[in-house]
Design an enzyme around this catalytic site. Structure first.
Site, mmCIF file in Angstrom:
data_model
loop_
_atom_site.group_PDB
_atom_site.id
_atom_site.type_symbol
_atom_site.label_atom_id
_atom_site.label_comp_id
_atom_site.label_asym_id
_atom_site.label_seq_id
_atom_site.Cartn_x
_atom_site.Cartn_y
_atom_site.Cartn_z
ATOM 1 N N SER A 1 0.831 -1.202 0.000
ATOM 2 C CA SER A 1 0.000 0.000 0.000
ATOM 3 C C SER A 1 0.869 1.256 0.000
ATOM 4 C CB SER A 1 -0.962 -0.045 1.183
ATOM 5 O OG SER A 1 -1.948 0.927 1.034
ATOM 6 N N ASP B 1 -3.173 6.533 -4.180
ATOM 7 C CA ASP B 1 -2.040 5.943 -3.458
ATOM 8 C C ASP B 1 -1.505 4.767 -4.298
ATOM 9 O OD1 ASP B 1 -4.049 4.101 -2.975
ATOM 10 O OD2 ASP B 1 -3.481 3.735 -0.901
ATOM 11 N N ASP C 1 -1.568 1.512 -4.313
ATOM 12 C CA ASP C 1 -2.390 0.395 -4.783
ATOM 13 C C ASP C 1 -3.773 0.871 -5.256
ATOM 14 O OD1 ASP C 1 -3.364 0.959 -2.294
ATOM 15 O OD2 ASP C 1 -3.005 -1.019 -1.434
ATOM 16 N N ASP D 1 -6.471 2.317 -4.026
ATOM 17 C CA ASP D 1 -7.806 2.213 -3.415
ATOM 18 C C ASP D 1 -8.245 3.556 -2.834
ATOM 19 O OD1 ASP D 1 -6.008 2.029 -1.324
ATOM 20 O OD2 ASP D 1 -6.682 0.056 -0.637
HETATM 21 MG MG MG Z 1 -3.987 1.744 -0.350
#
Ligand code: MG
Length: 455
Positions: free
Chosen positions: A100, A242, A244, A246
């Site tokens: 992340s 960000d 990844d 999400d």
């Molecule tokens: Mg994230």
């Protein structure tokens, strides 16, 4: 000698520093435990842009193959896209190699179950039991499958988002957008989404080579370049994902970052105007959500922190929108998970159909000031301090669902020991930045005194 950071294992997966706590052996063991937990079947394997992704992905594939699963590589993709595909393809689950927003030397594994949902707490415990006991169901050579690959897997996700948007309305507005993909997986799909929506778009930090131009958490201090570019380009808005993809943060047409929690407020505001129904958010989301729900006469369900908790509440109560104050918007018509691409679609549709500026749309939420802070504290002391605080404030309007939240008529404070780090998180919201700061500082002081007195 440099202190090694231990592997972080929590409901949201595993994270560690590559070459220290996170090795191919560990990744293969977790994958074997997950394969044992799921049983034989298709398991998607995705990754973000970190340079260690290929090495760990291969270890994950080995671990899955050893337990008779059929891994299918989907490549670098946003995590919401992988969640979506897991359900679409009716796979048994998915493993995503990602850390992340952590720095590039970190990496991790996220585990996705059937239906494309993160594992709930009880499922995680079951799976971790298998990991710790090392009781893996390895299969004989003749039952080992050949790993598959799926190319252009993201197209299905984009098609679903486009099918739910008023594409013509958005296209007619020809919005000017600057997008910062933070050198993350969002760069694989966001350009195409904006093209399909007729935007004149300019992109920064889309290189997928694994170098992060800035820390990938989309908070204002990391978005300075984006803010400048929005002004230079004369854009209607700026988008920040960000690593990844999400979470989504927004920058208004004057180049001012709105703060992550406003993404959710804007999405809820727009969606409730289209469709009435319950809203689910975690305890730390802004009071703006309560205002919006009251205006539309729909209930707000507050949950513990953690995406899966919000998602479970949404599914159970039939929520029409939900999410987290960190820029995580969940629009269940697409798929019940935080999704920066779906959130982008909603925000663009809102601007196009209301024909208003982003700063105007955001103005009504500027009256609240949400402040986030933390203090160092060993986990055991943190839990005991929160128990003591619960006792002291029991006559107030409190929630003990997750840590302690105390609400007053126009302010609240939420105090919560972290599940992964030796810290206490403190959040406060009120109508003045000074009061929010004061609430946090007063509680920090009180916690320090409590800890000093603990036997
Ligand atoms: Mg994230």
């Amino acid at each position: 000698m440099k202190k090694r950071l231990p592997l972080k294992v929590s409901v949201s997966g595993v994270r560690g520093v590559v070459g220290e706590s996170l090795t191919p052996q560990i990744a293969a063991r977790f994958a074997s435990a997950f394969g044992t937990y799921l049983g034989p079947g298709q398991v998607l394997v995705g990754q973000d842009t970190r340079p260690s992704g290929n090495m760990l992905k291969k270890a994950v594939i080995s671990g899955l193959l050893a337990t008779g699963c059929q891994p299918v590589e989907v490549g670098i993709l946003p995590i919401p896209t992988i969640l979506f595909l897991t359900r679409e393809k009716q796979a048994r689950g998915a493993v995503v190699v990602t850390a992340s927003h952590n720095p590039p030397e970190w990496n991790g594994l996220k585990f996705i179950g059937p239906e494309g949902l993160y594992l709930s707490r009880s499922r995680v415990e079951e799976f971790l039991d298998i990991f710790h006991q090392g009781e893996f169901t390895f299969v004989a050579a003749e039952r080992i499958k050949t790993p598959g690959q799926e190319k252009n897997a993201g197209q299905h996700h984009l098609n679903k988002i486009l099918s739910r948007l008023k594409v013509r309305t958005i296209r007619n507005r020809r919005l000017r957008v600057v997008a910062d993909c933070a050198n993350g997986a969002g760069a694989t799909l966001l350009p195409q989404l904006l093209r399909e929506l007729g935007c004149e778009a300019m992109f920064i930090n889309t290189d997928l080579g694994g170098d992060f131009a800035h820390q990938s958490e989309p908070v204002p201090e990391n978005l300075k370049e984006l803010c400048c570019r929005v002004r230079e380009f004369g854009a209607d808005l700026g988008l920040a994902q960000d690593a990844d993809a999400d979470r989504l943060a927004l920058v208004d047409e004057r180049g001012r970052p709105l703060g992550e929690d406003l993404t959710l407020a804007l999405a809820v505001s727009y969606l409730l105007g289209q469709k009435r129904g319950p809203v689910a958010v975690n305890l730390s989301a802004s009071m703006a959500i309560d205002d919006l729900a009251a205006r539309h006469r729909v209930p707000v369900i507050r949950t513990r922190i953690g995406e899966i908790n919000v998602v479970e509440a949404m599914l159970e109560r039939g929520a029409v929108i939900g999410g987290e104050g960190n820029g995580g918007v969940i629009w269940p018509e697409i798929h019940p998970c935080r999704d920066s691409l779906a959130a982008t679609g909603l925000v663009l549709e809102m601007l196009a159909s209301r024909r208003e500026k982003l700063s105007t749309a955001a103005a009504e939420f500027k009256k609240y000031h949400l402040l986030k802070d933390k203090m160092d504290c060993p986990a055991e002391l943190a839990f005991r301090a929160v128990v003591e605080l619960r006792h002291r404030y029991q006559s107030e309007n409190i929630s003990t669902l997750d840590g302690l939240k105390i609400s007053w008529s126009d302010s609240w404070v939420h105090i919560r020991p972290s599940n992964t780090e030796p810290i206490i998180r403190l959040l406060a919201e009120s109508r003045s930045p000074l009061r929010s700061r004061r609430l946090i500082e007063n509680f920090k002081k009180e916690i320090k005194v409590i800890i000093r007195k603990l036997p």
